[in-house]
Scaffold this motif. Structure first.
Motif, PDB file in Angstrom:
ATOM      1  N   UNK A 184       2.879   6.195  -2.543  1.00 50.94           N
ATOM      2  CA  UNK A 184       4.049   6.998  -3.272  1.00 50.94           C
ATOM      3  C   UNK A 184       4.067   6.777  -4.684  1.00 50.94           C
ATOM      4  N   UNK A 185       3.537   5.825  -5.485  1.00 52.38           N
ATOM      5  CA  UNK A 185       3.600   5.984  -6.859  1.00 52.38           C
ATOM      6  C   UNK A 185       2.399   6.776  -7.355  1.00 52.38           C
ATOM      7  N   UNK A 220       8.567   6.825  -0.902  1.00 52.88           N
ATOM      8  CA  UNK A 220       8.883   5.796  -1.572  1.00 52.88           C
ATOM      9  C   UNK A 220      10.471   5.577  -0.741  1.00 52.88           C
ATOM     10  N   UNK A 221      11.167   6.709  -0.313  1.00 51.18           N
ATOM     11  CA  UNK A 221      12.310   6.513   0.264  1.00 51.18           C
ATOM     12  C   UNK A 221      12.250   5.992   1.791  1.00 51.18           C
ATOM     13  N   UNK A 249       0.818  -1.288   0.164  1.00 47.69           N
ATOM     14  CA  UNK A 249       0.047  -0.008   0.035  1.00 47.69           C
ATOM     15  C   UNK A 249       0.867   1.319  -0.152  1.00 47.69           C
ATOM     16  N   UNK A 250       2.239   1.146   0.835  1.00 49.61           N
ATOM     17  CA  UNK A 250       2.716   2.524   0.761  1.00 49.61           C
ATOM     18  C   UNK A 250       3.385   2.885  -0.640  1.00 49.61           C
ATOM     19  N   UNK A 251       3.730   1.666  -1.342  1.00 51.98           N
ATOM     20  CA  UNK A 251       4.242   1.726  -2.922  1.00 51.98           C
ATOM     21  C   UNK A 251       3.244   2.426  -3.562  1.00 51.98           C
ATOM     22  N   UNK A 252       1.984   1.949  -3.421  1.00 53.20           N
ATOM     23  CA  UNK A 252       0.947   2.281  -4.393  1.00 53.20           C
ATOM     24  C   UNK A 252       0.661   3.956  -3.910  1.00 53.20           C
ATOM     25  N   UNK A 278       3.708  17.755  -3.984  1.00 54.52           N
ATOM     26  CA  UNK A 278       3.247  16.266  -4.129  1.00 54.52           C
ATOM     27  C   UNK A 278       4.502  15.476  -4.471  1.00 54.52           C
ATOM     28  N   UNK A 279       5.294  15.948  -5.240  1.00 51.12           N
ATOM     29  CA  UNK A 279       6.483  15.172  -5.771  1.00 51.12           C
ATOM     30  C   UNK A 279       7.409  15.037  -4.492  1.00 51.12           C
TER      31      UNK A 279
END
Length: 197
Positions: free
Chosen positions: A126-127, A149-150, A121-124, A141-142
């Motif tokens: 961040x992406x 992601x980091x 979920x965290x990868x989703x 936002x970036x």
């Protein structure tokens, strides 16, 4: 008065007008795609998960079944009712990204077990924030996407005892700070308007 001296004020006025148009254009984009609201929803949802996970224990994943759709509905309502609407392409990208994020998070929570269930979920998130940042031209936002992601990568490598709580705290606070920054930027007046006000 000769033509050279007349053209100098005209050129200066044209440069000032061009600068004002560029500033108002940036302001209009920020008003049409206010990323601060996305960041506020992310921050509240994530930071509220910390006490919810303590109360729910092993059933803490149930929190996301309620909160993920609720966040999507609140965000959709907010953007649909704004007087300043985004252009067609950023708007479609935002809708598609939000829908994919919602489905992906719910699918991971429902069907994935093991390490990927924690990181997925965290990868989703961040992406998805990265896609929003790119389509809405939002450096804030970036930055939150990069922080998310980091942090996921660091937690995955170091595997601390309270990894999920650390992720929630870092990402929630980063999103809250980003929301505050973008709210000031989105709702503030352009510099030229401030000078004349």
């Amino acid at each position: 008065m000769n033509s050279a001296s007349q053209s100098e004020p005209s050129a200066a006025a044209a440069r000032a007008l061009t600068a004002d148009i560029a500033q108002w254009s940036r302001q209009g984009r920020r008003m049409a795609t206010p990323s601060w609201f996305v960041l506020l929803c992310v921050s509240i949802s994530i930071l509220a998960w910390i006490p919810a996970s303590l109360l729910l224990g092993d059933a803490s994943h149930l929190y996301w079944y309620a909160v993920a759709p609720l966040s999507a509905l609140v965000s959709g309502w907010y953007y649909a009712t704004r007087p300043a609407q985004p252009a067609a392409w950023p708007g479609l990208v935002g809708i598609a990204t939000g829908a994919v994020m919602l489905v992906a998070v719910l699918a991971i929570v429902a069907f994935v077990r093991g390490d990927w269930a924690d990181a997925g979920p965290w990868l989703v998130l961040g992406s998805g924030l990265g896609v929003f940042a790119s389509s809405w031209r939002s450096p804030t936002l970036g930055a939150v996407a990069a922080a998310t992601l980091t942090t996921v990568a660091v937690v995955a490598v170091t595997d601390p005892a309270q990894g999920q709580a650390i992720l929630a705290l870092v990402v929630g606070v980063a999103a809250a700070l980003g929301a505050a920054v973008d709210l000031v930027r989105a709702e503030g007046l352009p510099r030229s308007a401030e000078r004349t006000a």
